[in-house]
Design an enzyme around this catalytic site. Structure first.
Site, mmCIF file in Angstrom:
data_model
loop_
_atom_site.group_PDB
_atom_site.id
_atom_site.type_symbol
_atom_site.label_atom_id
_atom_site.label_comp_id
_atom_site.label_asym_id
_atom_site.label_seq_id
_atom_site.Cartn_x
_atom_site.Cartn_y
_atom_site.Cartn_z
ATOM 1 C CG PHE A 1 -1.750 -1.249 1.308
ATOM 2 C CD1 PHE A 1 -2.668 -1.556 0.324
ATOM 3 C CD2 PHE A 1 -1.588 -2.138 2.349
ATOM 4 C CE1 PHE A 1 -3.418 -2.707 0.385
ATOM 5 C CE2 PHE A 1 -2.343 -3.289 2.413
ATOM 6 C CZ PHE A 1 -3.251 -3.574 1.430
ATOM 7 C CG ASP A 2 3.253 4.249 2.476
ATOM 8 O OD1 ASP A 2 3.561 4.950 1.498
ATOM 9 O OD2 ASP A 2 3.492 4.559 3.642
ATOM 10 N N PRO A 3 4.870 2.406 -0.495
ATOM 11 C CG PRO A 3 6.575 2.908 -2.031
ATOM 12 C CD PRO A 3 6.328 2.507 -0.596
#
Length: 150
Positions: free
Chosen positions: A124-126
Site C-alpha cells: 500500500f505504501d508505496p
C-alpha cells in the site's frame, strides 16, 4: 489470455480485482478461506471466479497456482512462504504487498533458478496505492482534466 490468482478476499482485493478486470485479456480467480466474501467480489466482475482455498492444503494450493500465470498474495505476511514455495515449484510469478522477510529473501536463488519473479513490497505504501492513484490521474487526463502538483 492471462490468468491471475488473487489470494485473499480482503478490502484491498476488491481494488485489485476492479483494476485487473479492466483488461479483456485477463481472467481472475479469487481464492479465499472465506468463500462468501470472495464470491461477493467476483460477482461484480466478468471473467472473475471465486474458489475456496485453505493455504494449509499444499496440494490444493499447488494445483491452483499451477493453473495461473501470476499470483498476487494479499494474505498476511506470515502466510507468504508456502505460497512462494508453490509459485517456485510451479514456475509462476508472484507479487505480495508485504515487506521482504528473511524467510522470503532466502528463497531468492530458488526463484532465480525457476526463472520467475517473486516481488515483495508492492504494498500500500508505496505500491498498489500509487498504481491506483496513477490510474485515477490517467482517467482524469483522458477526459480532458489536469492533474497539478499542490
Amino acid at each position: 489470455m492471462s490468468r491471475v490468482l488473487i489470494l485473499g478476499s480482503s478490502y484491498i482485493s476488491r481494488s485489485v480485482v476492479s483494476y485487473l478486470s479492466q483488461f479483456q485479456a485477463v481472467d481472475i480467480t479469487i481464492a479465499s478461506n472465506q468463500l462468501d466474501q470472495a464470491k461477493e467480489i467476483a460477482s461484480k466482475y466478468s471473467r472473475t471466479e471465486a474458489v475456496e482455498l485453505s493455504i494449509q492444503n499444499e496440494l490444493n494450493l499447488s494445483q491452483l497456482v499451477g493453473k495461473h500465470d501470476l499470483v498476487i498474495s494479499l494474505l498476511p505476511f506470515r502466510i507468504h512462504l508456502p505460497v512462494a514455495k508453490s509459485c517456485i515449484q510451479n514456475r509462476v510469478n508472484m507479487l505480495t504487498a508485504s515487506y521482504l522477510s528473511p524467510e522470503m529473501k532466502a528463497l531468492h536463488q530458488q526463484a532465480v533458478d525457476a526463472d520467475i519473479t517473486v516481488f515483495n513490497e508492492i504494498g500500500f505504501d508505496p505500491g498498489i496505492d500509487h498504481m491506483l492513484a496513477m490510474q485515477c490521474f490517467d482517467e482524469a487526463r483522458s477526459k480532458g482534466g489536469k492533474v497539478r502538483r499542490v
